[in-house]
Design an enzyme around this catalytic site. Structure first.
Site, PDB file in Angstrom:
ATOM      1  N   CYS A   4       4.834   3.060  -2.201  1.00 25.38           N
ATOM      2  CA  CYS A   4       3.773   2.288  -2.854  1.00 25.38           C
ATOM      3  C   CYS A   4       4.116   1.981  -4.312  1.00 25.38           C
ATOM      4  O   CYS A   4       3.459   1.162  -4.944  1.00 25.38           O
ATOM      5  CB  CYS A   4       2.433   3.023  -2.761  1.00 25.38           C
ATOM      6  SG  CYS A   4       2.340   4.533  -3.741  1.00 25.38           S
ATOM      7  N   HIS A  29      -7.751  10.454 -16.311  1.00 25.74           N
ATOM      8  CA  HIS A  29      -7.454   9.635 -15.130  1.00 25.74           C
ATOM      9  C   HIS A  29      -5.997   9.849 -14.709  1.00 25.74           C
ATOM     10  O   HIS A  29      -5.081   9.677 -15.507  1.00 25.74           O
ATOM     11  CB  HIS A  29      -7.688   8.159 -15.457  1.00 25.74           C
ATOM     12  CG  HIS A  29      -7.267   7.220 -14.377  1.00 25.74           C
ATOM     13  ND1 HIS A  29      -8.024   7.010 -13.255  1.00 25.74           N
ATOM     14  CD2 HIS A  29      -6.167   6.448 -14.251  1.00 25.74           C
ATOM     15  CE1 HIS A  29      -7.407   6.130 -12.477  1.00 25.74           C
ATOM     16  NE2 HIS A  29      -6.276   5.774 -13.065  1.00 25.74           N
ATOM     17  N   HIS A  86      -5.510   7.563  -7.914  1.00 21.24           N
ATOM     18  CA  HIS A  86      -6.524   7.490  -6.859  1.00 21.24           C
ATOM     19  C   HIS A  86      -6.101   8.294  -5.637  1.00 21.24           C
ATOM     20  O   HIS A  86      -4.922   8.562  -5.434  1.00 21.24           O
ATOM     21  CB  HIS A  86      -6.772   6.026  -6.472  1.00 21.24           C
ATOM     22  CG  HIS A  86      -7.484   5.271  -7.539  1.00 21.24           C
ATOM     23  ND1 HIS A  86      -6.817   4.643  -8.569  1.00 21.24           N
ATOM     24  CD2 HIS A  86      -8.808   5.081  -7.767  1.00 21.24           C
ATOM     25  CE1 HIS A  86      -7.707   4.078  -9.376  1.00 21.24           C
ATOM     26  NE2 HIS A  86      -8.914   4.332  -8.919  1.00 21.24           N
ATOM     27  N   ASP A 125      -4.588   7.828   3.742  1.00 19.08           N
ATOM     28  CA  ASP A 125      -3.492   7.299   4.557  1.00 19.08           C
ATOM     29  C   ASP A 125      -2.187   8.069   4.340  1.00 19.08           C
ATOM     30  O   ASP A 125      -1.097   7.530   4.479  1.00 19.08           O
ATOM     31  CB  ASP A 125      -3.280   5.809   4.269  1.00 19.08           C
ATOM     32  CG  ASP A 125      -2.916   5.517   2.811  1.00 19.08           C
ATOM     33  OD1 ASP A 125      -2.826   6.467   1.999  1.00 19.08           O
ATOM     34  OD2 ASP A 125      -2.722   4.331   2.483  1.00 19.08           O
ATOM     35  N   ARG A 148      -3.279  10.864   0.451  1.00 15.23           N
ATOM     36  CA  ARG A 148      -2.234  10.348  -0.446  1.00 15.23           C
ATOM     37  C   ARG A 148      -2.808  10.299  -1.852  1.00 15.23           C
ATOM     38  O   ARG A 148      -3.642   9.473  -2.175  1.00 15.23           O
ATOM     39  CB  ARG A 148      -1.772   8.951  -0.039  1.00 15.23           C
ATOM     40  CG  ARG A 148      -0.773   8.345  -1.033  1.00 15.23           C
ATOM     41  CD  ARG A 148      -0.142   7.045  -0.522  1.00 15.23           C
ATOM     42  NE  ARG A 148      -1.116   6.049  -0.163  1.00 15.23           N
ATOM     43  CZ  ARG A 148      -1.496   5.018  -0.936  1.00 15.23           C
ATOM     44  NH1 ARG A 148      -0.967   4.854  -2.132  1.00 15.23           N
ATOM     45  NH2 ARG A 148      -2.375   4.151  -0.494  1.00 15.23           N
ATOM     46  N   CYS A 185      -2.175   9.095  -5.094  1.00 13.13           N
ATOM     47  CA  CYS A 185      -1.338   8.058  -5.679  1.00 13.13           C
ATOM     48  C   CYS A 185      -1.509   8.144  -7.194  1.00 13.13           C
ATOM     49  O   CYS A 185      -2.527   7.749  -7.739  1.00 13.13           O
ATOM     50  CB  CYS A 185      -1.792   6.699  -5.144  1.00 13.13           C
ATOM     51  SG  CYS A 185      -0.770   5.324  -5.647  1.00 13.13           S
TER      52      CYS A 185
END
Length: 160
Positions: free
Chosen positions: A92, A129, A132, A136, A144, A146
């Protein structure tokens, strides 16, 4: 003038960042630091991602395609987030993990930006932060995480 990222110093299993009094890989006390104070101690790029929820471009972060063994920490406060054994190649463009280090290392909040509902992943210690969380990922969790590389510090096992 753009602030440069603080150098991470590793000595005898302790990590520090001179100039950032909130950075510790051993203190797990929840932090309550003002936005103005974070702006003083974080580089501009880290501040933009961790305090303003910006996202680095895919395939540009330093950890998206690495497989070195070690531990990933919060770039703002030093909180232990992920072990390399939970990292996987998701293609990704961001580092991806299937589980967090412990139940308190990452916390979540609903993110309705970009006209969709997502789960935002935040540092459990400083609330910064990280990225996310998606459903999946691979077994055993199907998750996941990410993450933005810039929101992470990595310390190889060999450096500890």
């Amino acid at each position: 003038m753009k602030k440069q990222p603080a150098k991470t110093v590793v000595t005898e299993n302790k990590i520090s960042k001179p100039g950032n009094p909130y950075y510790s890989n051993t203190d797990t006390t929840k932090l309550h630091v003002s936005d103005a104070e974070w702006k003083k101690v974080l580089s501009d790029d880290v501040y933009a991602v961790m305090r303003k929820a910006n996202t680095e471009r895919p395939f540009t972060g330093k950890y998206w395609n690495t497989d070195e063994k070690g531990t990933y920490y919060c770039a703002s406060c030093g909180n232990e987030l992920f072990r390399s054994g939970a990292k996987f190649s998701s293609s990704c463009g961001w580092p991806s993990f299937f589980e967090q280090q412990n139940k308190n290392s990452v916390v979540y909040k609903v993110d309705n930006s970009l006209s969709m509902e997502r789960t935002e992943a935040l540092c459990g210690r400083c609330g910064g932060h990280l990225g996310h969380l998606f459903d999946d990922g691979p077994a055993p969790t199907g998750k996941r995480y990410c993450m933005n590389s810039i929101a992470l510090d990595f310390i190889p096992d060999s450096a500890k």
